[in-house]
Design a protein around this motif. Structure first.
Motif, mmCIF file in Angstrom:
data_model
loop_
_atom_site.group_PDB
_atom_site.id
_atom_site.type_symbol
_atom_site.label_atom_id
_atom_site.label_comp_id
_atom_site.label_asym_id
_atom_site.label_seq_id
_atom_site.Cartn_x
_atom_site.Cartn_y
_atom_site.Cartn_z
ATOM 1 N N ALA A 8 -4.716 -16.684 24.774
ATOM 2 C CA ALA A 8 -5.092 -15.277 24.863
ATOM 3 C C ALA A 8 -4.080 -14.403 24.125
ATOM 4 C CB ALA A 8 -5.205 -14.851 26.319
ATOM 5 N N MET A 9 -2.800 -14.672 24.291
ATOM 6 C CA MET A 9 -1.769 -13.893 23.587
ATOM 7 C C MET A 9 -1.828 -14.138 22.075
ATOM 8 S SD MET A 9 -0.375 -11.937 25.695
ATOM 9 C CE MET A 9 0.971 -11.349 24.707
ATOM 10 N N ALA A 10 -2.101 -15.364 21.680
ATOM 11 C CA ALA A 10 -2.219 -15.670 20.257
ATOM 12 C C ALA A 10 -3.374 -14.880 19.638
ATOM 13 C CB ALA A 10 -2.416 -17.167 20.055
ATOM 14 N N TYR A 11 -4.500 -14.840 20.319
ATOM 15 C CA TYR A 11 -5.637 -14.061 19.822
ATOM 16 C C TYR A 11 -5.315 -12.568 19.812
ATOM 17 C CZ TYR A 11 -9.121 -17.729 19.276
ATOM 18 O OH TYR A 11 -9.825 -18.805 18.834
ATOM 19 N N ALA A 12 -4.608 -12.096 20.813
ATOM 20 C CA ALA A 12 -4.243 -10.677 20.858
ATOM 21 C C ALA A 12 -3.354 -10.311 19.678
ATOM 22 C CB ALA A 12 -3.538 -10.362 22.173
ATOM 23 N N VAL A 13 -2.366 -11.141 19.404
ATOM 24 C CA VAL A 13 -1.489 -10.888 18.259
ATOM 25 C C VAL A 13 -2.287 -10.935 16.966
ATOM 26 C CG1 VAL A 13 0.450 -11.822 16.918
ATOM 27 C CG2 VAL A 13 0.604 -11.650 19.408
ATOM 28 N N PHE A 14 -3.180 -11.894 16.836
ATOM 29 C CA PHE A 14 -4.019 -12.009 15.645
ATOM 30 C C PHE A 14 -4.833 -10.741 15.428
ATOM 31 C CE2 PHE A 14 -8.281 -13.010 14.021
ATOM 32 C CZ PHE A 14 -7.951 -13.376 12.736
ATOM 33 N N PHE A 15 -5.465 -10.223 16.469
ATOM 34 C CA PHE A 15 -6.293 -9.033 16.317
ATOM 35 C C PHE A 15 -5.457 -7.784 16.053
ATOM 36 C CE2 PHE A 15 -9.576 -11.624 18.489
ATOM 37 C CZ PHE A 15 -10.508 -11.582 17.464
ATOM 38 N N ILE A 16 -4.266 -7.723 16.602
ATOM 39 C CA ILE A 16 -3.376 -6.590 16.310
ATOM 40 C C ILE A 16 -2.975 -6.595 14.844
ATOM 41 C CG2 ILE A 16 -1.057 -5.682 16.734
ATOM 42 C CD1 ILE A 16 -1.476 -6.511 19.694
ATOM 43 N N VAL A 17 -2.607 -7.766 14.327
ATOM 44 C CA VAL A 17 -2.235 -7.869 12.908
ATOM 45 C C VAL A 17 -3.441 -7.590 12.019
ATOM 46 C CG1 VAL A 17 -1.422 -9.478 11.126
ATOM 47 C CG2 VAL A 17 -0.307 -9.412 13.350
ATOM 48 N N LEU A 18 -4.597 -8.066 12.395
ATOM 49 C CA LEU A 18 -5.820 -7.813 11.628
ATOM 50 C C LEU A 18 -6.121 -6.319 11.574
ATOM 51 C CD1 LEU A 18 -8.071 -9.438 10.201
ATOM 52 C CD2 LEU A 18 -9.363 -9.288 12.323
ATOM 53 N N ALA A 19 -5.988 -5.638 12.692
ATOM 54 C CA ALA A 19 -6.215 -4.190 12.720
ATOM 55 C C ALA A 19 -5.183 -3.467 11.866
ATOM 56 C CB ALA A 19 -6.171 -3.683 14.159
ATOM 57 N N TRP A 20 -3.930 -3.898 11.945
ATOM 58 C CA TRP A 20 -2.864 -3.296 11.130
ATOM 59 C C TRP A 20 -3.177 -3.446 9.645
ATOM 60 C CZ3 TRP A 20 1.353 -0.448 12.287
ATOM 61 C CH2 TRP A 20 2.295 -0.279 11.306
ATOM 62 N N ASP A 21 -3.594 -4.629 9.228
ATOM 63 C CA ASP A 21 -3.932 -4.875 7.832
ATOM 64 C C ASP A 21 -5.152 -4.081 7.390
ATOM 65 O OD1 ASP A 21 -1.827 -6.561 7.376
ATOM 66 O OD2 ASP A 21 -2.994 -8.405 7.629
ATOM 67 N N PHE A 22 -6.000 -3.690 8.315
ATOM 68 C CA PHE A 22 -7.175 -2.898 7.984
ATOM 69 C C PHE A 22 -6.838 -1.410 7.872
ATOM 70 C CE2 PHE A 22 -10.933 -0.454 9.277
ATOM 71 C CZ PHE A 22 -11.855 -0.921 8.350
ATOM 72 N N ILE A 23 -5.991 -0.909 8.766
ATOM 73 C CA ILE A 23 -5.732 0.529 8.861
ATOM 74 C C ILE A 23 -4.674 1.017 7.881
ATOM 75 C CG2 ILE A 23 -4.830 2.309 10.413
ATOM 76 C CD1 ILE A 23 -6.187 0.746 12.699
ATOM 77 N N VAL A 24 -3.572 0.314 7.762
ATOM 78 C CA VAL A 24 -2.423 0.803 6.986
ATOM 79 C C VAL A 24 -2.755 1.047 5.510
ATOM 80 C CG1 VAL A 24 -0.105 0.215 6.193
ATOM 81 C CG2 VAL A 24 -0.704 -0.026 8.585
ATOM 82 N N PRO A 25 -3.447 0.143 4.812
ATOM 83 C CA PRO A 25 -3.750 0.437 3.409
ATOM 84 C C PRO A 25 -4.603 1.696 3.235
ATOM 85 C CG PRO A 25 -4.082 -1.882 3.837
ATOM 86 C CD PRO A 25 -3.835 -1.224 5.153
ATOM 87 N N ARG A 26 -5.513 1.932 4.149
ATOM 88 C CA ARG A 26 -6.339 3.139 4.054
ATOM 89 C C ARG A 26 -5.502 4.398 4.239
ATOM 90 N NH1 ARG A 26 -9.160 -0.947 4.867
ATOM 91 N NH2 ARG A 26 -11.358 -1.139 4.434
ATOM 92 N N LEU A 27 -4.536 4.349 5.142
ATOM 93 C CA LEU A 27 -3.648 5.496 5.326
ATOM 94 C C LEU A 27 -2.786 5.727 4.084
ATOM 95 C CD1 LEU A 27 -2.496 4.917 9.011
ATOM 96 C CD2 LEU A 27 -4.178 6.564 8.168
ATOM 97 N N GLN A 28 -2.319 4.650 3.465
ATOM 98 C CA GLN A 28 -1.513 4.778 2.254
ATOM 99 C C GLN A 28 -2.327 5.355 1.101
ATOM 100 O OE1 GLN A 28 -0.100 0.769 1.775
ATOM 101 N NE2 GLN A 28 1.733 1.138 3.007
ATOM 102 N N ILE A 29 -3.565 4.904 0.951
ATOM 103 C CA ILE A 29 -4.433 5.425 -0.110
ATOM 104 C C ILE A 29 -4.714 6.902 0.125
ATOM 105 C CG2 ILE A 29 -6.781 5.343 -1.040
ATOM 106 C CD1 ILE A 29 -6.647 2.287 -0.626
#
Length: 57
Positions: A8-29
């Motif tokens: 469960a923690m592994a999946y939680a970390v995975f989804f947090i990193v996935l969300a980070w990779d989705f949001i941060v580039p859009r904010l930078q652009i």
């Protein structure tokens, strides 16, 4: 003994990193486009000549 908490923690970390990779580039652009638009606006004000180039990615 189960590994539910570990998995469960592994999946939680995975989804947090996935969300980070989705949001941060859009904010930078968004930030870079805002800076480019402000540079164009300052150039227009300084020269009082219309700039016909439109911003694009």
């Amino acid at each position: 003994m189960t590994y539910f908490k570990y998995v469960a923690m592994a999946y939680a970390v995975f989804f947090i990193v996935l969300a980070w990779d989705f949001i941060v580039p859009r904010l930078q652009i968004r930030r870079q486009l805002r800076q480019a638009r402000s540079r164009v606006a300052r150039a227009r004000q300084a020269t009082q000549v219309p700039v016909d180039e439109e911003l694009s990615r």
